[in-house]
Design a protein around this motif. Sequence first.
Motif, PDB file in Angstrom:
ATOM      1  N   LEU A  14       0.829  -1.208   0.000  1.00 12.14           N
ATOM      2  CA  LEU A  14       0.000   0.000   0.000  1.00 12.14           C
ATOM      3  C   LEU A  14       0.867   1.264   0.000  1.00 12.14           C
ATOM      4  O   LEU A  14       0.425   2.322  -0.428  1.00 12.14           O
ATOM      5  N   GLU A  15       2.100   1.124   0.493  1.00 11.09           N
ATOM      6  CA  GLU A  15       3.020   2.271   0.517  1.00 11.09           C
ATOM      7  C   GLU A  15       3.504   2.635  -0.875  1.00 11.09           C
ATOM      8  O   GLU A  15       4.071   3.701  -1.074  1.00 11.09           O
ATOM      9  N   GLY A  16       3.327   1.729  -1.831  1.00 15.36           N
ATOM     10  CA  GLY A  16       3.755   1.994  -3.196  1.00 15.36           C
ATOM     11  C   GLY A  16       4.652   0.889  -3.717  1.00 15.36           C
ATOM     12  O   GLY A  16       4.966  -0.075  -3.024  1.00 15.36           O
ATOM     13  N   GLU A  17       5.063   1.029  -4.941  1.00 18.90           N
ATOM     14  CA  GLU A  17       5.894   0.050  -5.630  1.00 18.90           C
ATOM     15  C   GLU A  17       7.194  -0.184  -4.860  1.00 18.90           C
ATOM     16  O   GLU A  17       7.788   0.749  -4.333  1.00 18.90           O
ATOM     17  N   ALA A  18       7.602  -1.456  -4.794  1.00 16.15           N
ATOM     18  CA  ALA A  18       8.818  -1.780  -4.048  1.00 16.15           C
ATOM     19  C   ALA A  18       9.441  -3.051  -4.608  1.00 16.15           C
ATOM     20  O   ALA A  18       8.753  -3.916  -5.144  1.00 16.15           O
ATOM     21  N   SER A  19      10.741  -3.156  -4.436  1.00 14.07           N
ATOM     22  CA  SER A  19      11.448  -4.387  -4.800  1.00 14.07           C
ATOM     23  C   SER A  19      11.311  -5.381  -3.648  1.00 14.07           C
ATOM     24  O   SER A  19      10.919  -5.015  -2.537  1.00 14.07           O
TER      25      SER A  19
ATOM     26  N   ILE B 111      -0.722  -8.841  -7.453  1.00 11.76           N
ATOM     27  CA  ILE B 111       0.322  -7.837  -7.624  1.00 11.76           C
ATOM     28  C   ILE B 111       0.885  -8.006  -9.030  1.00 11.76           C
ATOM     29  O   ILE B 111       0.674  -9.035  -9.677  1.00 11.76           O
ATOM     30  N   GLU B 112       1.556  -6.982  -9.489  1.00 14.63           N
ATOM     31  CA  GLU B 112       2.245  -7.102 -10.778  1.00 14.63           C
ATOM     32  C   GLU B 112       3.700  -6.723 -10.579  1.00 14.63           C
ATOM     33  O   GLU B 112       4.041  -5.972  -9.673  1.00 14.63           O
ATOM     34  N   ALA B 113       4.519  -7.291 -11.435  1.00 15.37           N
ATOM     35  CA  ALA B 113       5.955  -7.044 -11.347  1.00 15.37           C
ATOM     36  C   ALA B 113       6.427  -6.428 -12.655  1.00 15.37           C
ATOM     37  O   ALA B 113       5.935  -6.784 -13.725  1.00 15.37           O
ATOM     38  N   ARG B 114       7.338  -5.516 -12.542  1.00 19.10           N
ATOM     39  CA  ARG B 114       7.995  -4.968 -13.725  1.00 19.10           C
ATOM     40  C   ARG B 114       9.488  -5.000 -13.473  1.00 19.10           C
ATOM     41  O   ARG B 114       9.945  -4.924 -12.335  1.00 19.10           O
TER      42      ARG B 114
ATOM     43  N   ARG C 279      25.549  -1.714 -13.758  1.00 18.97           N
ATOM     44  CA  ARG C 279      26.462  -2.335 -12.790  1.00 18.97           C
ATOM     45  C   ARG C 279      25.758  -3.133 -11.692  1.00 18.97           C
ATOM     46  O   ARG C 279      26.345  -3.419 -10.658  1.00 18.97           O
ATOM     47  N   ARG C 280      24.490  -3.418 -11.863  1.00 18.51           N
ATOM     48  CA  ARG C 280      23.744  -4.233 -10.899  1.00 18.51           C
ATOM     49  C   ARG C 280      22.784  -5.116 -11.661  1.00 18.51           C
ATOM     50  O   ARG C 280      22.385  -4.799 -12.783  1.00 18.51           O
ATOM     51  N   PRO C 281      22.345  -6.204 -11.013  1.00 15.97           N
ATOM     52  CA  PRO C 281      21.358  -7.053 -11.687  1.00 15.97           C
ATOM     53  C   PRO C 281      20.042  -6.290 -11.916  1.00 15.97           C
ATOM     54  O   PRO C 281      19.744  -5.312 -11.229  1.00 15.97           O
ATOM     55  N   THR C 282      19.277  -6.763 -12.867  1.00 14.40           N
ATOM     56  CA  THR C 282      17.974  -6.167 -13.146  1.00 14.40           C
ATOM     57  C   THR C 282      17.112  -6.235 -11.884  1.00 14.40           C
ATOM     58  O   THR C 282      17.098  -7.242 -11.178  1.00 14.40           O
ATOM     59  N   LYS C 283      16.416  -5.168 -11.631  1.00 15.29           N
ATOM     60  CA  LYS C 283      15.591  -5.059 -10.422  1.00 15.29           C
ATOM     61  C   LYS C 283      14.136  -5.348 -10.787  1.00 15.29           C
ATOM     62  O   LYS C 283      13.657  -4.908 -11.835  1.00 15.29           O
ATOM     63  N   ARG C 284      13.439  -6.084  -9.911  1.00 13.94           N
ATOM     64  CA  ARG C 284      12.000  -6.324 -10.090  1.00 13.94           C
ATOM     65  C   ARG C 284      11.254  -5.482  -9.066  1.00 13.94           C
ATOM     66  O   ARG C 284      11.533  -5.557  -7.875  1.00 13.94           O
TER      67      ARG C 284
END
Length: 195
Positions: free
Chosen positions: A12-17, A53-56, A62-67
Amino acid sequence: MSLKYAVLAALLEGEASGYELSKVFDVSLANFWPATPQQLYRELERLAGDGLIEARTVPQERRPTKRLFSLTEAGREQLGVFAAEPTRRPTAIRDEFLIKMQAMDGVDPAAVRALVEERRAWALGKLARYERVRARLLDGRTEEEHLREADRVGPYLTLAAGIAFERENARWCEYALTVLAGRRAPAGPTGQPLG
């Protein structure tokens, strides 16, 4: 209740990894609904599979792809239904420390004091962390201003419960240490006082 609703509420706080969510759990939810990072990641995959939920993915240099995960409308609806339902069971405490306190008589008093002092330090540490989170939430406003003006008050009320819980833990530990200090040391097998 399952971890599902705790994850939906955190989003509910918003999009997060997943990493960011594990930090949210560590700081705000672990006091009443703990989860390991592995449990959290499994639940995120389940919730995405269920369409709650949905993931993007976000490429990073220099870092792995973040979901990044966010609530879907179906997830918001299901969380709303859950939040409006009566709670089925009262809170139950399962705490190994309290079992040790129940069985403490006849144990070396120094060892018992050390356990209580450790619990007190742990409670004070969590309380300090919660107070830092509270200061961030208030962001210079008074509590009254925040509760009147904030978009959401649930996180603040939950945090207030955690603060009250840890304050009471610390107060109980101080009480227990006072009781222990006033007790006569039990005799060991040789008849000499322990501790």
